[in-house]
Scaffold this active site. Structure first.
Site, PDB file in Angstrom:
ATOM      1  N   CYS A   1       0.820  -1.222   0.000  1.00 48.60           N
ATOM      2  CA  CYS A   1       0.000   0.000   0.000  1.00 48.60           C
ATOM      3  C   CYS A   1       0.852   1.269   0.000  1.00 48.60           C
ATOM      4  O   CYS A   1       1.542   1.531  -0.979  1.00 48.60           O
ATOM      5  CB  CYS A   1      -1.014  -0.032   1.135  1.00 48.60           C
TER       6      CYS A   1
ATOM      7  N   HIS B   1      -3.982  -4.622  -0.788  1.00 49.15           N
ATOM      8  CA  HIS B   1      -3.641  -5.288   0.470  1.00 49.15           C
ATOM      9  C   HIS B   1      -3.799  -6.789   0.279  1.00 49.15           C
ATOM     10  O   HIS B   1      -4.915  -7.293   0.370  1.00 49.15           O
ATOM     11  CB  HIS B   1      -4.568  -4.816   1.593  1.00 49.15           C
TER      12      HIS B   1
ATOM     13  N   GLU C   1      -3.152  -9.093   2.273  1.00 46.79           N
ATOM     14  CA  GLU C   1      -3.631  -9.729   3.510  1.00 46.79           C
ATOM     15  C   GLU C   1      -5.130  -9.534   3.707  1.00 46.79           C
ATOM     16  O   GLU C   1      -5.721 -10.102   4.605  1.00 46.79           O
ATOM     17  CB  GLU C   1      -2.843  -9.177   4.721  1.00 46.79           C
TER      18      GLU C   1
ATOM     19  N   ASP D   1     -24.849  -6.758  14.018  1.00 48.84           N
ATOM     20  CA  ASP D   1     -25.170  -5.887  15.154  1.00 48.84           C
ATOM     21  C   ASP D   1     -24.917  -6.715  16.408  1.00 48.84           C
ATOM     22  O   ASP D   1     -25.562  -7.751  16.605  1.00 48.84           O
ATOM     23  CB  ASP D   1     -26.645  -5.472  15.119  1.00 48.84           C
TER      24      ASP D   1
ATOM     25  N   ASP E   1     -27.930   7.103  10.591  1.00 44.74           N
ATOM     26  CA  ASP E   1     -29.193   6.439  10.941  1.00 44.74           C
ATOM     27  C   ASP E   1     -30.348   7.405  10.685  1.00 44.74           C
ATOM     28  O   ASP E   1     -30.878   8.018  11.619  1.00 44.74           O
ATOM     29  CB  ASP E   1     -29.180   6.040  12.434  1.00 44.74           C
TER      30      ASP E   1
HETATM   31  O1  1PR Z   1     -23.457   6.084  17.739  1.00 42.74           O
HETATM   32  O2  1PR Z   1     -21.086   5.799  17.092  1.00 42.74           O
HETATM   33  O3  1PR Z   1     -21.997   4.604  19.069  1.00 42.74           O
HETATM   34  O4  1PR Z   1     -22.646   3.959  16.772  1.00 42.74           O
HETATM   35  C1  1PR Z   1     -23.712   3.097  17.034  1.00 42.74           C
HETATM   36  C2  1PR Z   1     -23.881   2.221  15.829  1.00 42.74           C
HETATM   37  O5  1PR Z   1     -24.809   1.191  16.149  1.00 42.74           O
HETATM   38  C3  1PR Z   1     -24.444   2.975  14.627  1.00 42.74           C
HETATM   39  O6  1PR Z   1     -23.759   2.553  13.476  1.00 42.74           O
HETATM   40  C4  1PR Z   1     -25.914   2.534  14.562  1.00 42.74           C
HETATM   41  O7  1PR Z   1     -26.317   2.398  13.221  1.00 42.74           O
HETATM   42  C5  1PR Z   1     -25.875   1.178  15.233  1.00 42.74           C
HETATM   43  N1  1PR Z   1     -27.107   0.866  16.003  1.00 42.74           N
HETATM   44  C6  1PR Z   1     -27.418   1.380  17.202  1.00 42.74           C
HETATM   45  N2  1PR Z   1     -28.590   0.839  17.619  1.00 42.74           N
HETATM   46  C7  1PR Z   1     -28.982  -0.013  16.671  1.00 42.74           C
HETATM   47  C8  1PR Z   1     -30.192  -0.846  16.711  1.00 42.74           C
HETATM   48  O8  1PR Z   1     -30.510  -1.578  15.765  1.00 42.74           O
HETATM   49  N3  1PR Z   1     -30.941  -0.768  17.807  1.00 42.74           N
HETATM   50  N4  1PR Z   1     -28.090  -0.710  14.533  1.00 42.74           N
HETATM   51  C9  1PR Z   1     -28.045   0.003  15.646  1.00 42.74           C
HETATM   52  C10 1PR Z   1     -28.374  -0.187  13.396  1.00 42.74           C
HETATM   53  C11 1PR Z   1     -28.738  -0.922  11.277  1.00 42.74           C
HETATM   54  C12 1PR Z   1     -27.766  -1.761  10.607  1.00 42.74           C
HETATM   55  C13 1PR Z   1     -28.427  -2.983  10.019  1.00 42.74           C
HETATM   56  C14 1PR Z   1     -28.933  -2.586   8.645  1.00 42.74           C
HETATM   57  C15 1PR Z   1     -29.254  -3.767   7.775  1.00 42.74           C
HETATM   58  N5  1PR Z   1     -28.791  -1.250  12.652  1.00 42.74           N
HETATM   59  O9  1PR Z   1     -26.812  -2.169  11.484  1.00 42.74           O
HETATM   60  O10 1PR Z   1     -27.434  -3.931   9.972  1.00 42.74           O
HETATM   61  O11 1PR Z   1     -30.091  -1.796   8.779  1.00 42.74           O
HETATM   62  O12 1PR Z   1     -30.303  -4.500   8.320  1.00 42.74           O
HETATM   63  P1  1PR Z   1     -31.249  -5.394   7.410  1.00 42.74           P
HETATM   64  O13 1PR Z   1     -30.450  -5.854   6.243  1.00 42.74           O
HETATM   65  O14 1PR Z   1     -31.630  -6.555   8.291  1.00 42.74           O
HETATM   66  O15 1PR Z   1     -32.407  -4.550   7.039  1.00 42.74           O
HETATM   67  P2  1PR Z   1     -22.297   5.189  17.717  1.00 42.74           P
END
Ligand code: 1PR
Length: 542
Positions: free
Chosen positions: A80, A189, A191, A237, A397
């Site tokens: 890189c 990369h 790796e 998640d 979000d």
């Molecule tokens: O604010 O910097 O601490 O980051 C928190 C992170 O956690 C953020 O990226 C936020 O999107 C994520 N997050 C927080 N709470 C939730 C929750 O679901 N209660 N998840 C959450 C967000 C969305 C995606 C999910 C896609 C695809 N979830 O993670 O994977 O929507 O889902 P699908 O294909 O099933 O529709 P910080």
């Protein structure tokens, strides 16, 4: 043979160590210029900024011993920014001198006609009809690149015993790798390039420089199949369930608990490391871990996600992103860790990128309050300055808000065919923080633009309305954000069938599509999604 890795403070070298050990070699570190000449095989990793790399080399006295070793004929590999440092200099930091082994300056990609950084999987092979492959680089393979600067392939003046493998991005042709016997320098990369990358490292370490191959199709590199692929990303998640176990969960519109009649518990869809391994084997181009509760009240060194990453990175050789809690944190004993220190801890455990959610919104608010002036103190700015913009993803979000007319809001509103509950024809996308629990007076366009200006390298674009719905991506949202910034955009939320991936790639210019539930529930595999995309003429990596 012991493989020596030069340790001059570069970013994530954990993955490189993991890949070499996975191939059965012992690794040691070079931490003093005098040790260089004793090495029998030396790897020069480079992550981040050209100026940082060259300044560190100069300060620690590595420049001359490294130059001498590289030309000694002993096994030498640069990765890189490592390949860039072999040249005289770079427009990224013209005040610093490179090693000057090859003449010429490293240039920046032209961003007028394409997204920069160049992030993702692209081809890299020697364009000649020698009917040989060098260090295992085959024309139909794809390798993982992540960079904004490159060595143009035109007017390259290298000694005649070197071969050059090239890569095309848009209409620019650049150097993907330079090699001769016992010498390999790659812009990609290895790796992080799955099986193809491991094959390349193995060929290098075992001295397998050139190999005749029949029917080598270098023509492949000249047509559309030679370019950057669209990426398919799996997202995990992660949080603790009520029993205290770390689980992969999945929400509907961010609610991760089963309905009350099903017990109301946090949904448990598997173990983080096992799922990550499964997705790697199924062909995920990247894996994202989101720590969705940020594991409050836990000292940084004990953060459970660090162990998850360290374990996953031992056997998963594609990029890993970690998000959730990337900001300044204070341990229960009062010790303060800056955001850049927090990110560094994750990089050393095996993360390649960090994703910033809530803190990106607060930083953007500060940016506008400060007349769009940079403070150079935010998490985005400090991490990007230390590790490069490609290491900083912002996770958005957003929640759709309907209005009757664009005049009703000061935010960027679009006309939508999907009418609101009261027949509203316009919508804007409101930013949220704290996992969607708190709404802020900012829209996605404002947030994405501010974060790009502060140095973010990529956008992970979730959508609260679509999350877990299986109803498809929010195409209008993806188009809106992709049209507002020049950095790559990862579409997320809503994938329910393979056709949804095809739709988001064909109807928007997004660079990658991320999904969670569809893969966790085995509705369809990543391999199946990729087959569908390939049959629909979307370029993907297999
Ligand atoms: O604010 O910097 O601490 O980051 C928190 C992170 O956690 C953020 O990226 C936020 O999107 C994520 N997050 C927080 N709470 C939730 C929750 O679901 N209660 N998840 C959450 C967000 C969305 C995606 C999910 C896609 C695809 N979830 O993670 O994977 O929507 O889902 P699908 O294909 O099933 O529709 P910080």
């Amino acid at each position: 043979m012991v493989v020596s890795i030069l340790d001059y403070g570069s970013g994530n070298v954990r993955s490189l160590v993991n890949a070499i050990q996975h191939l059965g070699y012992e690794v040691d570190w070079i931490r003093n210029p005098d040790e260089i000449e004793k090495a029998e095989c030396l790897i020069f990793p480079g992550v981040g900024n050209f100026g940082f790399v060259c300044e560190s080399l100069a300060k620690e006295g590595y420049l001359e011993p490294l130059r001498k070793y590289a030309l000694s004929g002993k096994l030498f590999m640069a990765v890189c920014v490592g390949i860039q440092a072999l040249f005289e200099g770079s427009v990224e930091a013209p005040e610093y001198k490179g090693l000057g082994i090859f003449p010429g300056m490293v240039q920046k990609f032209n961003s007028k006609d394409k997204t920069v950084p160049h992030i993702g999987w692209n081809s890299c092979a020697v364009r000649s009809n020698t009917q040989k492959e060098y260090y295992g680089l085959k024309p139909h393979d794809k390798f993982y690149f992540v960079h904004s600067y490159m060595i143009p392939a035109t007017n390259l003046q290298l000694p005649s015993d070197f071969h050059v493998a090239t890569t095309r991005y848009g209409d620019e042709m650049f150097v993907g790798a330079i090699m001769k016997k016992n010498f390999l320098a790659t812009q990609f990369h290895p790796e992080k390039s799955g099986a193809a990358g491991l094959r390349c490292i193995q060929a290098f370490l075992s001295g397998n420089y050139e190999k005749p191959i029949s029917g080598m199709d270098t023509q492949l590199l000249e047509n559309a199949a030679g370019g950057l692929t669209k990426r398919v990303i799996a997202c995990l998640d992660v949080r603790s369930n009520d029993a205290g176990d770390l689980v992969v969960t999945k929400g509907d519109q961010y609610d991760v608990r089963e309905k009350a009649n099903a017990g109301g518990e946090v949904r448990n869809l598997g173990k983080p490391v096992e799922l990550c391994q499964r997705y790697f084997e199924e062909g995920a181009d990247e894996v994202v871990f989101l720590n969705i509760t940020s594991f409050r009240n836990c000292p940084l060194v004990d953060a459970p996600m660090l162990q998850v990453l360290a374990k996953a990175a031992q056997t998963v050789f594609v990029p890993l992103t970690v998000g959730g809690g990337i900001r300044e944190i204070i341990d229960p004993d009062g010790t303060v860790h800056s955001a850049v220190e927090v990110a560094g801890t994750y990089f050393r455990s095996g993360a390649d990128k960090v994703s910033i959610g809530s803190d990106a919104v607060y930083a953007a608010e500060q940016y506008y309050a400060n007349d769009q002036k940079l403070t150079r103190t935010t998490a985005i700015e400090t991490i990007s300055a230390a590790y490069g913009c490609q290491a900083v993803v912002i996770s958005i979000d957003p929640k759709r808000q309907y209005v009757k007319s664009p005049d009703e809001t000061k935010h960027h509103a679009i006309k939508t065919p999907h009418l609101g509950p009261n027949g509203e024809e316009y919508a804007w996308y409101q930013c949220t923080v704290k996992g969607g629990r708190e709404y802020r007076d900012m829209d996605v366009v404002e947030l994405a633009r501010a974060c790009e200006a502060m140095g973010a390298g990529e956008v992970l674009l979730n959508c609260m309305d679509q999350d877990g719905s299986n109803a498809g991506y929010d195409i209008e949202l993806v188009r809106l954000v992709k049209g507002s910034v020049n950095i790559p955009v990862i579409a997320s939320s809503g994938a329910g069938v393979s056709e949804h991936f095809e739709q988001v790639f064909k109807e928007t210019d997004c660079d990658a599509a991320l999904a969670a539930g569809i893969f966790h529930r085995k509705t369809c595999s990543i391999e199946h999604v990729k087959e569908h995309l390939q049959n629909s003429n979307v370029l993907v990596r297999f």
